[in-house]
Design a protein around this motif. Structure first.
Motif, short mmCIF file in Angstrom:
data_model
loop_
_atom_site.label_atom_id
_atom_site.label_comp_id
_atom_site.label_asym_id
_atom_site.label_seq_id
_atom_site.Cartn_x
_atom_site.Cartn_y
_atom_site.Cartn_z
N LYS A 233 0.83 -1.20 0.00
CA LYS A 233 0.00 0.00 0.00
C LYS A 233 0.87 1.26 0.00
CE LYS A 233 -4.20 -1.70 2.25
NZ LYS A 233 -5.10 -1.56 3.42
N ALA A 234 1.91 1.23 0.81
CA ALA A 234 2.80 2.38 0.88
C ALA A 234 3.50 2.61 -0.46
CB ALA A 234 3.83 2.19 1.99
N ARG A 235 3.92 1.54 -1.12
CA ARG A 235 4.59 1.67 -2.43
C ARG A 235 3.63 2.23 -3.48
NH1 ARG A 235 6.52 -3.74 -0.88
NH2 ARG A 235 8.63 -3.54 -0.02
N THR A 236 2.38 1.80 -3.43
CA THR A 236 1.38 2.31 -4.36
C THR A 236 1.17 3.80 -4.16
OG1 THR A 236 0.24 0.18 -4.44
CG2 THR A 236 -1.02 2.11 -5.11
N ARG A 237 1.12 4.23 -2.91
CA ARG A 237 0.95 5.65 -2.60
C ARG A 237 2.15 6.47 -3.07
NH1 ARG A 237 -1.50 5.16 3.60
NH2 ARG A 237 -3.48 4.19 2.99
N LEU A 238 3.34 5.93 -2.85
CA LEU A 238 4.54 6.64 -3.28
C LEU A 238 4.56 6.78 -4.80
CD1 LEU A 238 7.26 7.93 -2.60
CD2 LEU A 238 8.29 5.65 -2.73
N ALA A 239 4.19 5.72 -5.51
CA ALA A 239 4.16 5.78 -6.97
C ALA A 239 3.16 6.84 -7.45
CB ALA A 239 3.79 4.40 -7.53
N ALA A 240 2.03 6.96 -6.75
CA ALA A 240 1.04 7.97 -7.12
C ALA A 240 1.60 9.37 -6.94
CB ALA A 240 -0.22 7.78 -6.29
N LEU A 241 2.29 9.60 -5.83
CA LEU A 241 2.87 10.93 -5.59
C LEU A 241 3.97 11.25 -6.59
CD1 LEU A 241 3.00 11.25 -1.70
CD2 LEU A 241 1.13 11.62 -3.30
N GLN A 242 4.75 10.25 -6.95
CA GLN A 242 5.79 10.47 -7.95
C GLN A 242 5.17 10.79 -9.31
OE1 GLN A 242 7.85 6.74 -7.44
NE2 GLN A 242 9.38 7.62 -6.05
N MET A 243 4.03 10.18 -9.60
CA MET A 243 3.34 10.47 -10.85
C MET A 243 2.81 11.90 -10.85
SD MET A 243 0.04 8.54 -12.52
CE MET A 243 0.93 6.99 -12.51
N VAL A 244 2.27 12.33 -9.71
CA VAL A 244 1.78 13.71 -9.60
C VAL A 244 2.90 14.69 -9.88
CG1 VAL A 244 0.90 15.45 -7.99
CG2 VAL A 244 -0.10 13.16 -8.00
N GLU A 245 4.04 14.48 -9.25
CA GLU A 245 5.17 15.38 -9.44
C GLU A 245 5.67 15.37 -10.89
OE1 GLU A 245 8.03 14.16 -6.53
OE2 GLU A 245 7.05 15.24 -4.90
N GLY A 246 5.73 14.18 -11.48
CA GLY A 246 6.19 14.07 -12.86
C GLY A 246 5.26 14.77 -13.84
N LEU A 247 3.96 14.56 -13.67
CA LEU A 247 2.99 15.20 -14.56
C LEU A 247 3.00 16.72 -14.38
CD1 LEU A 247 -0.03 12.73 -14.19
CD2 LEU A 247 1.37 13.08 -16.22
N HIS A 248 3.11 17.16 -13.13
CA HIS A 248 3.11 18.60 -12.87
C HIS A 248 4.35 19.26 -13.47
CE1 HIS A 248 1.88 22.25 -10.95
NE2 HIS A 248 2.99 22.33 -10.21
N GLN A 249 5.48 18.60 -13.38
CA GLN A 249 6.71 19.15 -13.95
C GLN A 249 6.65 19.19 -15.48
OE1 GLN A 249 9.86 16.76 -12.29
NE2 GLN A 249 9.62 17.62 -10.22
N SER A 250 5.84 18.33 -16.06
CA SER A 250 5.72 18.31 -17.53
C SER A 250 4.73 19.34 -18.05
CB SER A 250 5.31 16.92 -18.01
OG SER A 250 3.98 16.62 -17.60
N VAL B 202 1.38 19.75 -16.73
CA VAL B 202 0.00 19.47 -16.36
C VAL B 202 -0.32 20.20 -15.06
CG1 VAL B 202 -1.65 17.65 -15.75
CG2 VAL B 202 0.08 17.23 -17.50
N THR B 203 -1.52 20.76 -14.94
CA THR B 203 -1.88 21.44 -13.70
C THR B 203 -1.88 20.43 -12.55
OG1 THR B 203 -4.26 21.07 -13.93
CG2 THR B 203 -3.35 23.05 -14.97
N HIS B 204 -1.64 20.94 -11.36
CA HIS B 204 -1.56 20.05 -10.19
C HIS B 204 -2.88 19.32 -9.98
CE1 HIS B 204 0.28 18.71 -6.43
NE2 HIS B 204 -0.91 18.88 -5.88
N VAL B 205 -3.99 20.01 -10.16
CA VAL B 205 -5.31 19.39 -9.96
C VAL B 205 -5.50 18.21 -10.90
CG1 VAL B 205 -7.80 19.76 -10.16
CG2 VAL B 205 -6.35 21.52 -9.10
N HIS B 206 -5.16 18.40 -12.18
CA HIS B 206 -5.32 17.32 -13.16
C HIS B 206 -4.29 16.21 -12.93
CE1 HIS B 206 -7.70 20.41 -15.28
NE2 HIS B 206 -8.37 19.37 -15.74
N ALA B 207 -3.10 16.57 -12.47
CA ALA B 207 -2.09 15.55 -12.16
C ALA B 207 -2.57 14.65 -11.03
CB ALA B 207 -0.76 16.23 -11.79
N VAL B 208 -3.17 15.26 -10.01
CA VAL B 208 -3.71 14.47 -8.90
C VAL B 208 -4.84 13.58 -9.38
CG1 VAL B 208 -5.02 14.63 -6.73
CG2 VAL B 208 -3.01 16.07 -7.08
#
Length: 215
Positions: free
Chosen positions: A103-120, A122-128
């Motif tokens: 569960k913790a690894r899944t959560r970490l992967a989700a947060l890493q995806m948010v950061e990656g999308l936002h840096q590319s 994508v708005t933070h809201v849509h990245a989340v």
């Protein structure tokens, strides 16, 4: 598990202007321009008409600039003293069953995806929203996970993303046993034709001078 989110979810234009939150203008016209620039009203579920006198719009906290959202989450999240230090957090993580670690690894992967999308771009809201969709969770949960690792070094985030009931620091509740109490209990139990240990213990507790915790 409790959900970490700001104390105030919906904000009027006037409240935002007076909030002092980072990256927000300090005037109503400035807030309206910001809302127009980033299309806050077009984001589903994040803008609605204000009911009552004066009308206008109110906005969900999730549309605010990143620095403003972080400030709101920091104010609402646990204080650092309520979280275990990194050594204890990793020790707790290592002792968890594999299901909790996953569960913790899944959560970490989700947060890493948010950061990656936002840096590319994508708005933070849509990245989340996209991270929540791909991990089969809700945007609210993703925001909660963001709050769980607020102020935590990236290399330690995994240890802090376990379910909160697993991460909580538990202090043992120990009753103080006096030597007199133990001596009485032992002698009573070992005398000829002893009652059960439970009976001896109850008898010892009934004696004022022998009660646990007395000196």
């Amino acid at each position: 598990m409790s959900v970490v989110e700001p104390k105030q979810i919906w904000w009027t234009v006037e409240e935002l202007a007076n909030s002092g939150l980072p990256e927000l203008p300090g005037s109503k016209p400035g807030i309206n321009l910001l809302a127009q620039r980033f299309g806050w009203r077009a984001i589903e579920g994040c803008a609605k008409r204000k009911v009552g006198r004066g009308g206008g719009w109110i906005y969900h906290w999730s549309v605010l600039p990143l620095a403003a959202r972080r400030k709101l989450l920091t104010d609402a999240a646990e204080t650092p003293d309520e979280r275990p230090d990194r050594g204890n957090a990793w020790a707790a993580f290592d002792s968890l069953p594999e299901t909790a670690k996953t569960k913790a690894r899944t959560r970490l992967a989700a947060l890493q995806m948010v950061e990656g999308l936002h840096q590319s771009g994508v708005t933070h809201v849509h990245a989340v929203a996209e991270a929540a969709r791909q991990c089969g969770s809700s945007a609210r949960s993703v925001y909660n996970w963001i709050g769980m690792v607020e102020g935590v070094a990236p290399e330690d985030r995994l240890a802090y993303l376990v379910p909160r009931n697993r991460l909580a620091v538990r202090k043992p509740n120990k009753a103080a046993c006096t030597q007199a109490f133990m001596d009485y209990l032992t002698s009573d139990y070992l005398r000829q034709g002893p009652p059960t240990f439970a009976q001896c213990y109850r008898a010892a507790c009934k004696k004022p001078s022998m009660r646990v915790g007395t000196s």
